[in-house]
Design a protein around this motif. Structure first.
Motif, PDB file in Angstrom:
ATOM      1  N   SER A 111       0.805  -1.214   0.000  1.00  9.14           N
ATOM      2  CA  SER A 111       0.000   0.000   0.000  1.00  9.14           C
ATOM      3  C   SER A 111       0.846   1.275   0.000  1.00  9.14           C
ATOM      4  N   ARG A 112       1.850   1.313   0.843  1.00  6.14           N
ATOM      5  CA  ARG A 112       2.682   2.517   0.916  1.00  6.14           C
ATOM      6  C   ARG A 112       3.449   2.733  -0.392  1.00  6.14           C
ATOM      7  N   GLU A 113       3.866   1.651  -1.021  1.00  6.42           N
ATOM      8  CA  GLU A 113       4.561   1.755  -2.301  1.00  6.42           C
ATOM      9  C   GLU A 113       3.646   2.337  -3.357  1.00  6.42           C
ATOM     10  N   ALA A 114       2.385   1.924  -3.350  1.00  5.22           N
ATOM     11  CA  ALA A 114       1.423   2.455  -4.317  1.00  5.22           C
ATOM     12  C   ALA A 114       1.207   3.952  -4.109  1.00  5.22           C
ATOM     13  N   LYS A 115       1.094   4.353  -2.857  1.00  6.48           N
ATOM     14  CA  LYS A 115       0.814   5.763  -2.554  1.00  6.48           C
ATOM     15  C   LYS A 115       1.980   6.663  -2.920  1.00  6.48           C
ATOM     16  N   THR A 116       3.203   6.152  -2.812  1.00  5.39           N
ATOM     17  CA  THR A 116       4.381   6.990  -3.045  1.00  5.39           C
ATOM     18  C   THR A 116       5.013   6.778  -4.418  1.00  5.39           C
ATOM     19  N   ASP A 117       4.382   5.988  -5.274  1.00  6.38           N
ATOM     20  CA  ASP A 117       4.936   5.773  -6.604  1.00  6.38           C
ATOM     21  C   ASP A 117       5.093   7.118  -7.317  1.00  6.38           C
TER      22      ASP A 117
END
Length: 227
Positions: A111-117
């Motif tokens: 989830s965090r990776e998706a938000k900060t892509d």
């Protein structure tokens, strides 16, 4: 003594279904979870003095495991072939921008990776949403995020049934001056639609869902925060 303002979202049994109540409370500075939880406690205590209790904090910093489980990072949607994706990944991966998207590979990352892509910030303005091939409008502005979240709640009755015990919902990290979508607001909307016995219908039919909520855009702002 530092002060802050955050909204508490209260479900209503009629349109516009959610009331946003701004609460001023003592703010405990610092990034330690103990400091954040002190701020949450102060927010809830002040809100209780206004008759809003009990309140569930929905975030990774919640004092209650239910609130942590209901974070958009941790709440999952079931899709085809038995796969699951978080609400956060579904939201980020469905954005269609002026210069790209939807970046559906983000459905299957953390989830965090998706938000900060970086593509999320570097692809221009959002022009639409496309979730699993289904187009969704950008207005009302929180409609798509709310729909993903309430759909995930409907798919997880062991969690969503526990929401009915609360009178309000908060997310300490949500600042309405900086953001639009809020998981606490989405939770309040779910409770409102559940108690008006239309939740199953709107989850299954996005057009019906939009018909129920988009009329809110026609009301003066002052009316949107009233019972």
């Amino acid at each position: 003594m530092a002060r802050a303002k955050r909204p508490v979202f209260v479900p209503l049994t009629r349109f516009p279904y959610v009331r946003e109540i701004m609460v001023e409370f003592e703010w405990f500075s610092g990034f330690a979870i103990s400091q954040v939880q002190k701020s949450i406690g102060a927010l809830h205590h002040t809100a209780s003095q206004q008759g809003i209790t009990p309140i569930l904090e929905i975030s990774s910093k919640s004092r209650q495991s239910l609130g942590v489980s209901l974070s958009a990072f941790n709440l999952y949607l079931r899709i085809e072939n038995g796969r699951k994706i978080s609400v956060e990944c579904a939201f980020q991966g469905s954005k269609v921008f002026e210069n790209g998207g939807p970046y559906t590979d983000l459905y299957f990352v953390q989830s965090r990776e998706a938000k900060t892509d970086p593509r999320i910030k570097n692809s221009g303005s959002i022009v639409a949403f496309n979730y699993l091939g289904d187009d969704f409008p950008t207005k009302p502005v929180t409609a798509f995020y709310d729909w993903l979240y309430i759909t995930a709640l409907w798919q997880n009755p062991e969690l969503s049934s526990k929401l009915l015990d609360f009178k309000g919902f908060s997310d300490i990290a949500f600042n309405p001056k900086k953001s639009l979508n809020c998981q606490a607001r989405s939770a309040a909307l779910f409770v409102a639609l559940y108690k008006t016995q239309i939740i199953e219908s709107v989850v299954k039919d996005k057009h019906l869902y939009l018909a129920y909520i988009e009329d809110a855009q026609k009301l003066p702002t002052s009316q949107l925060s009233m019972f």
